[in-house]
Scaffold this motif. Structure first.
Motif, PDB file in Angstrom:
ATOM      1  N   SER A 220       0.839  -1.199   0.000  1.00 57.38           N
ATOM      2  CA  SER A 220       0.000   0.000   0.000  1.00 57.38           C
ATOM      3  C   SER A 220       0.875   1.250   0.000  1.00 57.38           C
ATOM      4  CB  SER A 220      -0.913   0.005   1.224  1.00 57.38           C
ATOM      5  OG  SER A 220      -0.136  -0.098   2.399  1.00 57.38           O
ATOM      6  N   PRO A 221       0.394   2.368  -0.549  1.00 54.73           N
ATOM      7  CA  PRO A 221       1.199   3.599  -0.571  1.00 54.73           C
ATOM      8  C   PRO A 221       1.282   4.227   0.814  1.00 54.73           C
ATOM      9  CG  PRO A 221      -0.974   4.013  -1.473  1.00 54.73           C
ATOM     10  CD  PRO A 221      -0.908   2.539  -1.229  1.00 54.73           C
ATOM     11  N   PRO A 222       2.403   4.868   1.145  1.00 50.51           N
ATOM     12  CA  PRO A 222       2.508   5.560   2.438  1.00 50.51           C
ATOM     13  C   PRO A 222       1.677   6.833   2.451  1.00 50.51           C
ATOM     14  CG  PRO A 222       4.477   5.953   1.132  1.00 50.51           C
ATOM     15  CD  PRO A 222       3.641   4.977   0.353  1.00 50.51           C
ATOM     16  N   ILE A 223       1.230   7.228   3.618  1.00 47.38           N
ATOM     17  CA  ILE A 223       0.437   8.451   3.777  1.00 47.38           C
ATOM     18  C   ILE A 223       1.253   9.547   4.447  1.00 47.38           C
ATOM     19  CG2 ILE A 223      -1.577   9.460   4.910  1.00 47.38           C
ATOM     20  CD1 ILE A 223      -2.917   6.664   4.618  1.00 47.38           C
ATOM     21  N   TYR A 224       1.924   9.225   5.547  1.00 50.17           N
ATOM     22  CA  TYR A 224       2.621  10.250   6.318  1.00 50.17           C
ATOM     23  C   TYR A 224       3.904  10.732   5.631  1.00 50.17           C
ATOM     24  CZ  TYR A 224      -0.542   9.444  10.219  1.00 50.17           C
ATOM     25  OH  TYR A 224      -1.657   9.360  11.005  1.00 50.17           O
TER      26      TYR A 224
END
Length: 249
Positions: A220-224
């Motif tokens: 999944s892609p990182p958010i922070y």
């Protein structure tokens, strides 16, 4: 029963390497020394898991070289623009890196080992910059910390956890108000949720679009991390302007 020299933990050596690494985060050799000091039996367990899969057994039998594939710059440059291999080529060119450079940095004295273990360790080492692209992290200090947190979740190597945690806290002191440690922990959770990337057939994946590879491996892609990156880049730029040693976080 006493452990052999190849599987015993060496906390004093790990502490010494960590001190050197704190003084100079670009000293990649110290990172390898720290990881080696805390390796224990982790690699043996990972290799046993690798042998359980049909793909793993085939790769062990072939002794295929991921390093050779990643060192073929012309071949990587000829891949489609959206492919993992082309993204890897552009990442390495932009950072002035090479797969062989990581090999040189990792050359440390080890007890003699059987060929399977040596091959397996080397393949894991050569995956590092592929993880930067697949997991969505740059080579900046926070990006490196996040890749190591991701790698700890995948491998269980304690050295990865130590470096990621120490680096994260150091960056957090410079970026007060930003969720730096959340970014590092998010990378760890990313690695926990993903498929076991050590067992992936990276040679075949290089020609696939990056988005397809991520979906296939459940990364999944990182958010922070993307939220923090602009401020981190400003600090790095300021440090570069003031010192001959940029990014001294």
């Amino acid at each position: 029963m006493p452990q052999s020299a190849s599987t015993r933990l060496h906390p004093v050596a790990a502490l010494r390497a960590m001190r050197h690494l704190i003084r100079d985060r670009e000293d990649t050799r110290q990172a390898f020394l720290l990881i080696e000091a805390l390796r224990g039996k982790t690699t043996l367990r990972q290799l046993a898991r690798f042998r359980q899969s049909e793909t793993g057994r085939a790769m062990l039998a072939e002794r295929r070289s991921l390093l050779a594939r990643l060192s073929d710059r012309a071949g990587l440059a000829a891949l489609p623009p959206s492919s993992l291999g082309r993204a890897y080529y552009e990442f390495m060119a932009a950072e002035d890196l090479s797969a062989a450079g990581l090999v040189e940095a990792s050359k440390i004295q080890r007890p003699p080992s059987v060929d399977e273990i040596t091959w397996f360790r080397e393949r894991n080492r050569e995956m590092h910059d592929l993880l930067h692209i697949t997991a969505g992290y740059g080579r900046d200090p926070l990006g490196e910390a996040c890749v190591l947190a991701f790698s700890y979740a995948q491998t269980g190597l304690k050295g990865f956890a130590v470096i990621a945690t120490v680096a994260g806290f150091r960056i957090a002191r410079r970026l007060r108000g930003q969720h730096v440690m959340r970014a590092v922990f998010e990378a760890y959770r990313q690695g926990r949720r993903a498929d076991w990337l050590i067992g992936a057939d990276w040679e075949s994946l290089l020609s696939q679009p990056v988005d397809v590879v991520r979906a296939q491996l459940r990364v999944s892609p990182p958010i922070y991390y993307p939220r923090i990156l602009p401020d981190l880049r400003r600090i790095i730029a300021a440090a570069s302007a003031q010192s001959a040693h940029p990014a001294a976080l």
